[in-house]
Design a protein around this motif. Sequence first.
Motif, PDB file in Angstrom:
ATOM      1  N   ILE A  88      15.647  -3.624   1.790  1.00 49.42           N
ATOM      2  CA  ILE A  88      14.744  -2.546   2.221  1.00 49.42           C
ATOM      3  C   ILE A  88      14.638  -1.478   1.129  1.00 49.42           C
ATOM      4  N   THR A  89      13.589  -0.678   1.220  1.00 52.84           N
ATOM      5  CA  THR A  89      13.580   0.584   0.489  1.00 52.84           C
ATOM      6  C   THR A  89      12.908   1.617   1.390  1.00 52.84           C
ATOM      7  N   THR A  90      12.824   2.853   0.927  1.00 55.47           N
ATOM      8  CA  THR A  90      12.376   3.923   1.827  1.00 55.47           C
ATOM      9  C   THR A  90      11.338   4.820   1.153  1.00 55.47           C
ATOM     10  N   ARG A  91      10.498   5.434   1.950  1.00 57.52           N
ATOM     11  CA  ARG A  91       9.536   6.416   1.447  1.00 57.52           C
ATOM     12  C   ARG A  91       9.349   7.518   2.497  1.00 57.52           C
ATOM     13  N   VAL A  92       8.754   8.638   2.040  1.00 54.89           N
ATOM     14  CA  VAL A  92       8.483   9.780   2.911  1.00 54.89           C
ATOM     15  C   VAL A  92       7.011  10.161   2.747  1.00 54.89           C
ATOM     16  N   ALA A  93       6.315  10.443   3.849  1.00 60.67           N
ATOM     17  CA  ALA A  93       4.902  10.839   3.761  1.00 60.67           C
ATOM     18  C   ALA A  93       4.815  12.271   3.215  1.00 60.67           C
ATOM     19  N   HIS A  94       4.065  12.448   2.119  1.00 59.87           N
ATOM     20  CA  HIS A  94       3.902  13.790   1.547  1.00 59.87           C
ATOM     21  C   HIS A  94       2.808  14.580   2.255  1.00 59.87           C
ATOM     22  N   GLU A  95       1.904  13.852   2.886  1.00 59.25           N
ATOM     23  CA  GLU A  95       0.922  14.506   3.745  1.00 59.25           C
ATOM     24  C   GLU A  95       0.639  13.552   4.901  1.00 59.25           C
ATOM     25  N   GLU A  96      -0.203  13.950   5.839  1.00 57.06           N
ATOM     26  CA  GLU A  96      -0.460  13.069   6.983  1.00 57.06           C
ATOM     27  C   GLU A  96      -1.026  11.740   6.480  1.00 57.06           C
ATOM     28  N   MET A  97      -0.431  10.639   6.914  1.00 60.74           N
ATOM     29  CA  MET A  97      -0.819   9.325   6.393  1.00 60.74           C
ATOM     30  C   MET A  97      -1.053   8.347   7.537  1.00 60.74           C
ATOM     31  N   GLU A  98      -2.023   7.443   7.308  1.00 61.85           N
ATOM     32  CA  GLU A  98      -2.286   6.356   8.260  1.00 61.85           C
ATOM     33  C   GLU A  98      -1.631   5.093   7.730  1.00 61.85           C
ATOM     34  N   THR A 120      -0.400   7.155  12.808  1.00 62.70           N
ATOM     35  CA  THR A 120      -0.454   8.337  11.947  1.00 62.70           C
ATOM     36  C   THR A 120       0.962   8.856  11.727  1.00 62.70           C
ATOM     37  N   PHE A 121       1.312   8.992  10.451  1.00 57.55           N
ATOM     38  CA  PHE A 121       2.621   9.569  10.101  1.00 57.55           C
ATOM     39  C   PHE A 121       2.402  11.020   9.689  1.00 57.55           C
ATOM     40  N   ALA A 122       3.188  11.919  10.272  1.00 55.14           N
ATOM     41  CA  ALA A 122       3.070  13.336   9.917  1.00 55.14           C
ATOM     42  C   ALA A 122       3.679  13.558   8.538  1.00 55.14           C
ATOM     43  N   ALA A 123       3.231  14.615   7.853  1.00 58.69           N
ATOM     44  CA  ALA A 123       3.837  14.960   6.558  1.00 58.69           C
ATOM     45  C   ALA A 123       5.338  15.152   6.778  1.00 58.69           C
ATOM     46  N   GLY A 124       6.140  14.552   5.900  1.00 56.65           N
ATOM     47  CA  GLY A 124       7.596  14.686   6.016  1.00 56.65           C
ATOM     48  C   GLY A 124       8.241  13.560   6.810  1.00 56.65           C
ATOM     49  N   GLU A 125       7.413  12.758   7.493  1.00 62.31           N
ATOM     50  CA  GLU A 125       7.989  11.658   8.268  1.00 62.31           C
ATOM     51  C   GLU A 125       8.383  10.517   7.327  1.00 62.31           C
ATOM     52  N   SER A 143       0.834  -1.212   0.000  1.00 60.88           N
ATOM     53  CA  SER A 143       0.000   0.000   0.000  1.00 60.88           C
ATOM     54  C   SER A 143       0.864   1.255   0.000  1.00 60.88           C
ATOM     55  N   VAL A 144       2.019   1.207   0.622  1.00 66.47           N
ATOM     56  CA  VAL A 144       2.906   2.378   0.589  1.00 66.47           C
ATOM     57  C   VAL A 144       3.507   2.553  -0.811  1.00 66.47           C
ATOM     58  N   LEU A 145       3.984   1.449  -1.403  1.00 67.99           N
ATOM     59  CA  LEU A 145       4.644   1.547  -2.714  1.00 67.99           C
ATOM     60  C   LEU A 145       3.688   2.014  -3.814  1.00 67.99           C
ATOM     61  N   THR A 146       2.395   1.745  -3.636  1.00 69.02           N
ATOM     62  CA  THR A 146       1.449   2.091  -4.704  1.00 69.02           C
ATOM     63  C   THR A 146       0.639   3.350  -4.382  1.00 69.02           C
ATOM     64  N   GLU A 147       1.000   4.055  -3.331  1.00 67.03           N
ATOM     65  CA  GLU A 147       0.275   5.265  -2.924  1.00 67.03           C
ATOM     66  C   GLU A 147       1.135   6.505  -3.216  1.00 67.03           C
ATOM     67  N   ALA A 148       0.616   7.365  -4.104  1.00 65.09           N
ATOM     68  CA  ALA A 148       1.398   8.524  -4.532  1.00 65.09           C
ATOM     69  C   ALA A 148       1.734   9.472  -3.376  1.00 65.09           C
ATOM     70  N   LYS A 149       0.931   9.423  -2.300  1.00 58.58           N
ATOM     71  CA  LYS A 149       1.204  10.356  -1.192  1.00 58.58           C
ATOM     72  C   LYS A 149       2.389   9.906  -0.341  1.00 58.58           C
ATOM     73  N   TRP A 150       2.859   8.688  -0.603  1.00 56.60           N
ATOM     74  CA  TRP A 150       4.144   8.270  -0.036  1.00 56.60           C
ATOM     75  C   TRP A 150       5.181   8.469  -1.135  1.00 56.60           C
TER      76      TRP A 150
END
Length: 419
Positions: A303-313, A318-323, A68-75
């Motif tokens: 592993i790989t990495t992503r960053v939340a572009h907006e608040e994400m569940e 809850t991940f804050a934007a930028g986390e 769900s993270v890899l396929t979600e543009a907000k990550w």
Amino acid sequence: MADTTSGTAVLDSDELDRNIFDDGVFDGFEPHRRGDPYPRYRALQDATPLYKLPEGVYLATRYHDCVSVLTEAKWGRADVNGVNPFAPEYKIENLPFLWHDPPDHTRLRRLVSKAFTPRAVAGWRPLVERTVTRLLDDALAAGEVDLVEAFAYPLPLIVISELLGVPEADRAQVGRWSSILGRGVDPGLLLPPDDIAARAQAMRDGVAYFRELIARRRVEPTDDIVSELVAVEEQGDVLSELELLNTCVMLLNAGFETTVSVLANGTLALMRNPAQLRLWRANPDIATAAVEELLRYEPPLQITTRVAHEEMELAGRTFAAGESLVLLIASANRDPDVFADPDRLDITRYGRQAAAPSVLSFGKGIHFCLGAALARLELEIGFDQLIRRSPGLAQVGDELSWLDNISLRRMRALPVRLR
Ligand code: HEM
């Protein structure tokens, strides 16, 4: 203390470490676990979908969360300030498009994809076959070899160098900085300063090397990918000099160490599962499915990495934007809720009617590996010939040494007997 941001308890490291690691904290990325990190990953996965590393960043352990993270543009890849928090020493524009977000990523990937069409990949088959045959001729003549040095390392290095037009005389040097750049996919916050400095130097070396090669191809184009990228154009859009440089360094690096890892780790996995090795030898047609299973079982990038572009569940937190977030692909590929008997190497898994869910070893979503078809070609031809031509394939000794990298997992050497 449990993190109860959204009401669902996500245990933090201290609490989990007390619960599941009697002998200390999670050490799955430590050099002494490189040989077999999987029991450590499993312990985390069974205990929690999200694990907070002592450095403060969360690790996602389960398949569906990773998908769900890899396929979600907000990550995405860069934080709100346009910085990749896992490599803050770089400006995003000085990194290849693997690290970019749309719309830049979309534009760059579209241009570079023109050099990776199915037709182009099919045309690379003779080169791969020739290279595999020559390397194995030499290895078989020797009888006993270090399979990494004789086969797993040179095969992808020769193939990607030929495709990019890197002359033979430069390959040893190019291989050296590319291997150091393997550290480029490790989260900077988990690395000592010396390794961060070394990967930055390797990037500079790569850029300097390709600056010259690109200049030569501008004057005298050939049929290699660098010449093609210099000429690539779509509706008036072209790659800038910096974009070309970053792309060439990425292609060399991405197309090399990952494939070395599957060839070496996959061969070891087969030697440790002789019934599977015999099955493959008796059924060469199984190669495509078997390679898929080796990719699942031994993903080169753990592993790989992503960053939340907006608040994400995610998984009740809850991940804050930028986390930022680390995705543990290697444990997702062995999630027992998704894969039956996940720790068993079963080369027929992907050949059966009800095919197993897709592996995450090439990623998923918009950053899905651009070189997956080339990698599969090298792996299928490489394993096919290795298995057919070396009926006595067996490990010599049982001492193995592994690279210290966190994401890229591969052994330094693999002594084998081929005859
Ligand atoms: C077994 C070999 C390989 C593995 C396991 C592998 C794995 C991956 C993974 C996991 C990603 C996505 C990372 C993410 O989303 O965070 C990726 C992206 C990429 N790979 Fe590969 N790779 C392999 C071989 C290759 C080869 C041979 C090439 C090219 C010559 C290549 C070129 C790329 C490129 C250009 C990207 C960036 C795609 C994008 O961001 O749109 N890879 N690879």
